[in-house]
Design a protein around this motif. Structure first.
Motif, short mmCIF file in Angstrom:
data_model
loop_
_atom_site.label_atom_id
_atom_site.label_comp_id
_atom_site.label_asym_id
_atom_site.label_seq_id
_atom_site.Cartn_x
_atom_site.Cartn_y
_atom_site.Cartn_z
N ASP A 155 0.61 -1.16 -0.09
CA ASP A 155 0.04 -0.04 -0.06
C ASP A 155 0.77 1.41 0.11
OD1 ASP A 155 -2.44 -1.52 0.37
OD2 ASP A 155 -1.86 -1.66 2.19
N ASN B 51 1.84 7.21 -6.45
CA ASN B 51 0.84 8.30 -6.76
C ASN B 51 1.38 9.65 -6.28
OD1 ASN B 51 -1.24 10.19 -5.39
ND2 ASN B 51 -2.38 8.77 -6.53
N GLU C 258 -7.65 9.73 -6.16
CA GLU C 258 -7.29 8.14 -5.98
C GLU C 258 -6.44 8.08 -4.64
OE1 GLU C 258 -3.74 5.34 -7.81
OE2 GLU C 258 -4.69 6.91 -9.36
N ARG D 4 -7.87 5.57 -1.43
CA ARG D 4 -6.83 4.44 -1.18
C ARG D 4 -6.71 4.40 0.27
NH1 ARG D 4 -3.48 1.02 -3.89
NH2 ARG D 4 -3.78 2.06 -5.75
#
Length: 256
Positions: free
Chosen positions: A116, A123, A145, A149
């Motif tokens: 993650d 990102n 996003e 997330r």
């Protein structure tokens, strides 16, 4: 919103703003020294710095390290039109995000894994590239996003559903802060601070970092909102690369 009492910081912002508009502090002039101004307004230096940071985000003043605070313009910088005004106000949007995302960020810090973190790092770098290129639509999509997330990591399907169902509103609230071009990269720095807090699996720090980010993003969009007294919410000013600043007080549907 009008029923919420003014905080000392809000009162200071209003007073300084009025003085600028009335020409007491003309455009181009140097504001009184912070010590003098804090005594005059009867507030702490910390509260005054918060007020000045908000005024800078609104484009009214420029803070020059070691030189002082200069008046930039008499009126706040014109902000982009909020195209969802018939559904929900922009301040309410940021307030909802503040309330929900601070909570889920704390949960996410307890569940985040290495994969993650790698995805979030990717990102953050893609966001920086989009901002440097001035591609604000792509930046807003990456911003959405990023936040979603983190929401997904928290595992609260009700909150995730609320935010995903408000996707267009969220992305618009994320896009607006980018129009202050000189501050656009602030979002990248704030996201990096959030990831660093997640990397440390520090729930409190992560929550404070995302709350600081949402409040700062709101102010870059020309929105200043208070949070209830006693809240742990950090407010204006940059979040450092290692993590969120200590809380400074300020905060209903959508993201930054």
């Amino acid at each position: 919103m009008n029923s919420i009492p003014q905080t000392v910081t809000e009162a200071a912002i209003s007073t300084i703003r009025e003085r600028i508009q009335q020409g007491i502090y003309p455009v181009g002039s140097l504001l009184p020294a912070q010590r003098q101004l804090s005594e005059e307004l009867e507030i702490s230096r910390a509260s005054l710095r918060e007020a000045l940071s908000t005024l800078e985000a609104l484009g009214l003043v420029t803070i020059r390290a070691g030189k002082g605070v200069y008046v930039s313009r008499a009126r706040a910088a014109r902000t982009q039109r909020w195209r969802f005004a018939d559904q929900v106000s922009l301040p309410d949007t940021y307030q909802m995000r503040y309330a929900l995302e601070g909570f889920v960020a704390r949960l996410a810090a307890l569940a985040v894994g290495d994969e993650d973190l790698a995805a979030l790092d990717e990102n953050v770098e893609a966001l920086r590239a989009a901002l440097v290129e001035g591609d604000f639509e792509a930046a807003a999509a990456l911003d959405f996003e990023f936040h979603m997330r983190i929401v997904a990591l928290a595992g609260n399907s009700a909150i995730e559903s609320i935010l995903r169902n408000s996707a267009e509103i969220m992305q618009e609230s994320q896009r607006l802060p980018f129009y202050q071009r000189e501050l656009a990269l602030s979002t990248h720095r704030e996201h990096a601070a959030i990831v660093e807090a997640l990397r440390r699996r520090d729930a409190g720090r992560t929550g404070r970092a995302i709350e600081a980010h949402i409040v700062a993003a709101a102010q870059r969009a020309g929105v200043y909102f208070p949070v209830p007294t006693g809240s742990a919410a950090p407010v204006t000013g940059p979040v450092d690369e290692a993590g969120a600043k200590e809380p400074r007080r300020t905060g209903k549907v959508a993201s930054s």
